[in-house]
Design a protein around this motif. Structure first.
Motif, PDB file in Angstrom:
ATOM      1  N   LEU A  57      10.431  -0.932   0.060  1.00 24.62           N
ATOM      2  CA  LEU A  57      10.785   0.753   0.597  1.00 24.62           C
ATOM      3  C   LEU A  57      10.860   1.553  -0.999  1.00 24.62           C
ATOM      4  O   LEU A  57      10.191   2.506  -1.327  1.00 24.62           O
ATOM      5  N   ASN A  58      11.700   0.813  -1.777  1.00 19.78           N
ATOM      6  CA  ASN A  58      12.260   1.561  -2.897  1.00 19.78           C
ATOM      7  C   ASN A  58      10.976   1.430  -3.895  1.00 19.78           C
ATOM      8  O   ASN A  58      10.665   2.352  -4.630  1.00 19.78           O
ATOM      9  N   GLU A  59      10.052   0.243  -4.005  1.00 15.50           N
ATOM     10  CA  GLU A  59       9.040   0.483  -4.576  1.00 15.50           C
ATOM     11  C   GLU A  59       7.897   1.368  -4.517  1.00 15.50           C
ATOM     12  O   GLU A  59       7.313   2.025  -5.312  1.00 15.50           O
ATOM     13  N   ILE A  60       7.627   1.444  -2.873  1.00 15.47           N
ATOM     14  CA  ILE A  60       6.796   2.576  -2.604  1.00 15.47           C
ATOM     15  C   ILE A  60       7.377   4.022  -3.054  1.00 15.47           C
ATOM     16  O   ILE A  60       6.271   4.620  -3.636  1.00 15.47           O
ATOM     17  N   LYS A  61       8.508   3.976  -3.025  1.00 16.80           N
ATOM     18  CA  LYS A  61       9.116   5.464  -3.263  1.00 16.80           C
ATOM     19  C   LYS A  61       8.638   5.672  -4.899  1.00 16.80           C
ATOM     20  O   LYS A  61       8.274   6.786  -5.307  1.00 16.80           O
ATOM     21  N   LYS A  62       8.842   4.714  -5.661  1.00 18.05           N
ATOM     22  CA  LYS A  62       8.558   4.761  -7.134  1.00 18.05           C
ATOM     23  C   LYS A  62       7.266   4.926  -7.355  1.00 18.05           C
ATOM     24  O   LYS A  62       6.746   5.761  -8.150  1.00 18.05           O
ATOM     25  N   LEU A  63       6.131   4.226  -6.518  1.00 18.20           N
ATOM     26  CA  LEU A  63       4.619   4.158  -6.885  1.00 18.20           C
ATOM     27  C   LEU A  63       4.244   5.851  -6.436  1.00 18.20           C
ATOM     28  O   LEU A  63       3.169   6.200  -7.026  1.00 18.20           O
ATOM     29  N   ARG A  64       5.055   6.483  -5.567  1.00 16.08           N
ATOM     30  CA  ARG A  64       4.379   7.642  -5.116  1.00 16.08           C
ATOM     31  C   ARG A  64       4.679   8.769  -6.142  1.00 16.08           C
ATOM     32  O   ARG A  64       4.388   9.842  -5.864  1.00 16.08           O
ATOM     33  N   LYS A  65       5.778   8.634  -6.873  1.00 11.66           N
ATOM     34  CA  LYS A  65       6.282   9.627  -7.767  1.00 11.66           C
ATOM     35  C   LYS A  65       5.134  10.038  -8.672  1.00 11.66           C
ATOM     36  O   LYS A  65       4.491   9.188  -9.253  1.00 11.66           O
ATOM     37  N   ASP A 123       0.866  -1.163   0.052  1.00  9.20           N
ATOM     38  CA  ASP A 123      -0.041  -0.013  -0.036  1.00  9.20           C
ATOM     39  C   ASP A 123       0.904   1.175   0.055  1.00  9.20           C
ATOM     40  O   ASP A 123       1.697   1.401   0.952  1.00  9.20           O
ATOM     41  N   GLU A 124       0.976   1.917  -1.113  1.00 15.22           N
ATOM     42  CA  GLU A 124       1.868   3.042  -1.310  1.00 15.22           C
ATOM     43  C   GLU A 124       1.470   4.408  -0.266  1.00 15.22           C
ATOM     44  O   GLU A 124       2.505   5.166  -0.005  1.00 15.22           O
ATOM     45  N   ASN A 125       0.330   4.059   0.289  1.00 14.36           N
ATOM     46  CA  ASN A 125      -0.066   5.426   1.067  1.00 14.36           C
ATOM     47  C   ASN A 125       0.096   5.242   2.671  1.00 14.36           C
ATOM     48  O   ASN A 125       0.287   6.195   3.278  1.00 14.36           O
ATOM     49  N   LYS A 144      10.857   9.299  10.628  1.00  8.86           N
ATOM     50  CA  LYS A 144       9.967   9.818   9.547  1.00  8.86           C
ATOM     51  C   LYS A 144       9.398   8.533   8.551  1.00  8.86           C
ATOM     52  O   LYS A 144      10.505   7.679   8.567  1.00  8.86           O
ATOM     53  N   ASP A 145       8.631   8.928   7.878  1.00  8.29           N
ATOM     54  CA  ASP A 145       8.147   8.182   6.747  1.00  8.29           C
ATOM     55  C   ASP A 145       9.417   7.758   5.888  1.00  8.29           C
ATOM     56  O   ASP A 145      10.094   8.597   5.671  1.00  8.29           O
ATOM     57  N   LEU A 146       9.584   6.635   5.494  1.00  7.64           N
ATOM     58  CA  LEU A 146      10.658   5.928   4.668  1.00  7.64           C
ATOM     59  C   LEU A 146      12.031   6.120   5.277  1.00  7.64           C
ATOM     60  O   LEU A 146      12.940   6.047   4.587  1.00  7.64           O
ATOM     61  N   ASP A 147      12.095   6.147   6.538  1.00  8.21           N
ATOM     62  CA  ASP A 147      13.395   5.996   7.318  1.00  8.21           C
ATOM     63  C   ASP A 147      14.004   4.523   7.131  1.00  8.21           C
ATOM     64  O   ASP A 147      13.270   3.751   7.020  1.00  8.21           O
ATOM     65  N   ILE A 148      15.467   4.695   7.205  1.00 12.05           N
ATOM     66  CA  ILE A 148      15.997   3.423   7.370  1.00 12.05           C
ATOM     67  C   ILE A 148      16.858   3.421   8.453  1.00 12.05           C
ATOM     68  O   ILE A 148      17.547   3.961   8.855  1.00 12.05           O
TER      69      ILE A 148
END
Ligand code: ZN
Length: 424
Positions: free
Chosen positions: A416-424, A234-236, A378-382
């Motif tokens: 995580l990378n997949e989600i970043k791509k989907l949000r673009k 879920d990208e959101n 934060k969101d997307l932190d590693i």
């Protein structure tokens, strides 16, 4: 590959034997102002042998620290790396080699030397070369070693050492033995100039018809493959990726249990030479939906390596991960977080750093680790952790529910990378 074969054999075919070994690895990884330390050594499960190896490792570590930790005005950090090889033949003979590598700007050349241990679990003692080769064949063996040295290392041989050292009276302190061959080692300055590499002379037992006092034997293992089940993303959703470096270790299994119990996943950047000892853990890691990344073969300081050595560190790790789990990693994390364009350009893997450092490797207080991992996330932190400490497992038990309370879900690095791509 060979080590992998032997290990499987021990697990599969000789479990009925009374002198079973329980293998583990101890890891010391430290990064201080003046020094970088990366040590991995095996815990064989044999108390006597483990005491000997541990004492030798402590000596290496203490001597290095004494010499380099407080050395004034060093241009850059000095590095100590201790790596090992390990295999067991017939569930009886344990072979261990320890390789010490020291690199410092105060040395003309890196220091490079090894120690070896061939341990007979039935007699509960370290074997010497005379316990292995029949006395009647000893002269034949010595001549062969001498001949090989002359044939292959003519340029760097110390001829006097060769003449007076390599005799029937010499004890050949460095050797390992398996079903097919006996391997004799020489450290730099033993019989060759000090700037030369460690020398390994392999003696195929059949070819030389060398009679041994011991009877090693091997059998052929089986292999398996990995099949993945894709996860719905879920990208959101607010997400965070927990990552573990420097494993697998004896604590990794507990960490996997905690992740599983909490229906969470993580990414493990593993050290290649530890993978074969924790094969079950590695398979569980990937089968539970976690991701595996490459963290080099023996935790050398990568930016100091030649192109060839760098490739070897990465490729050997890729190979052992895929032969044990069937999974081929697509991401890597550089050791000590130290990176340059050579690594970025020449490796066919995504370089993954981190944004939240828990400092769990030096922080002994579980609550502090939890605080570091859950404050201002934060969101997307590693998040960076290390699955080489019990306290990290204890902290994880508290970190997962706390981050969930803050609205986070847990994903692997690829997700995580997949989600970043989907949000673009
Ligand atoms: Zn590391």
């Amino acid at each position: 590959m060979k080590k992998y074969l032997y290990l499987l054999i021990c697990i599969c075919f000789f479990t009925a034997c009374t002198s079973k070994t329980t293998q583990n690895i101890d890891t010391i990884i430290e990064e201080e102002k003046n020094i970088l330390v990366g040590i991995n050594y095996p815990i064989t499960g044999n108390k006597k042998l483990d005491t000997i190896i541990k004492k030798d490792v402590e000596n290496i570590y203490n001597t290095f620290k004494e010499e380099y930790e407080t050395f004034p005005n060093l241009k850059e950090q000095s590095e100590l790396n201790v790596d090992y090889t390990y295999n067991v033949i017939n569930n009886r003979y344990i072979n261990v080699t320890l390789h010490t590598f020291i690199n410092s700007s105060i040395l003309a050349n890196p220091e490079n030397y090894m120690k070896s241990y061939v341990f007979d679990q039935h007699q509960n003692k370290l074997l010497t070369i005379h316990d292995v080769i029949e006395d009647s064949d000893f002269s034949k063996f010595v001549s062969h070693v001498k001949m090989e040295l002359i044939k292959n290392y003519k340029e760097c041989i110390l001829w006097d050492e060769l003449k007076f050292t390599i005799t029937d009276q010499y004890n050949f302190p460095l050797f390992t033995v398996d079903a097919e061959m006996l391997t004799i080692y020489f450290n730099p300055a033993d019989v060759t100039a000090s700037y030369c590499d460690i020398i390994a002379i392999t003696i195929p037992l059949n070819q030389l018809q060398l009679k041994l006092k011991i009877t090693p034997d091997i059998q052929v293992p089986t292999t398996e493959t990995f099949t993945s089940t894709p996860k719905i993303i879920d990208e959101n959703q607010k997400v965070v990726a927990i990552t573990f470096d420097d494993g697998p270790s004896k604590y990794t299994n507990e960490i996997l249990e905690i992740l599983n119990k909490n229906e969470a996943c993580a990414t493990f950047f593993v050290i290649g030479n530890k993978v074969e000892i924790y094969q079950e853990t590695m398979r569980k890691m990937i089968n539970n939906g976690n991701e595996i990344g490459n963290h080099s073969y023996n935790h050398k300081w990568l930016t100091k390596l030649t192109m060839e050595d760098l490739q070897e560190q990465i490729t050997k790790t890729q190979d052992i991960i895929s032969s044990v789990t069937g999974y081929i990693p697509t991401i890597m994390r550089p050791t000590y977080g130290s990176i340059n364009t050579k690594i970025r350009k020449n490796l066919n893997l995504d370089v993954i750093m981190w944004t939240v450092d828990t400092s769990d490797w030096k922080n002994k207080d579980v609550n502090k680790i939890v605080k570091n991992a859950t404050t201002n996330v934060k969101d997307l932190d590693i998040i960076l952790m290390h699955d080489t400490h019990k306290r990290t497992a204890n902290a994880l038990e508290k970190i997962i529910p706390e981050l969930r309370k803050q609205g986070f879900e847990f994903v692997t690095i690829s997700e995580l990378n997949e989600i970043k791509k989907l949000r673009k």
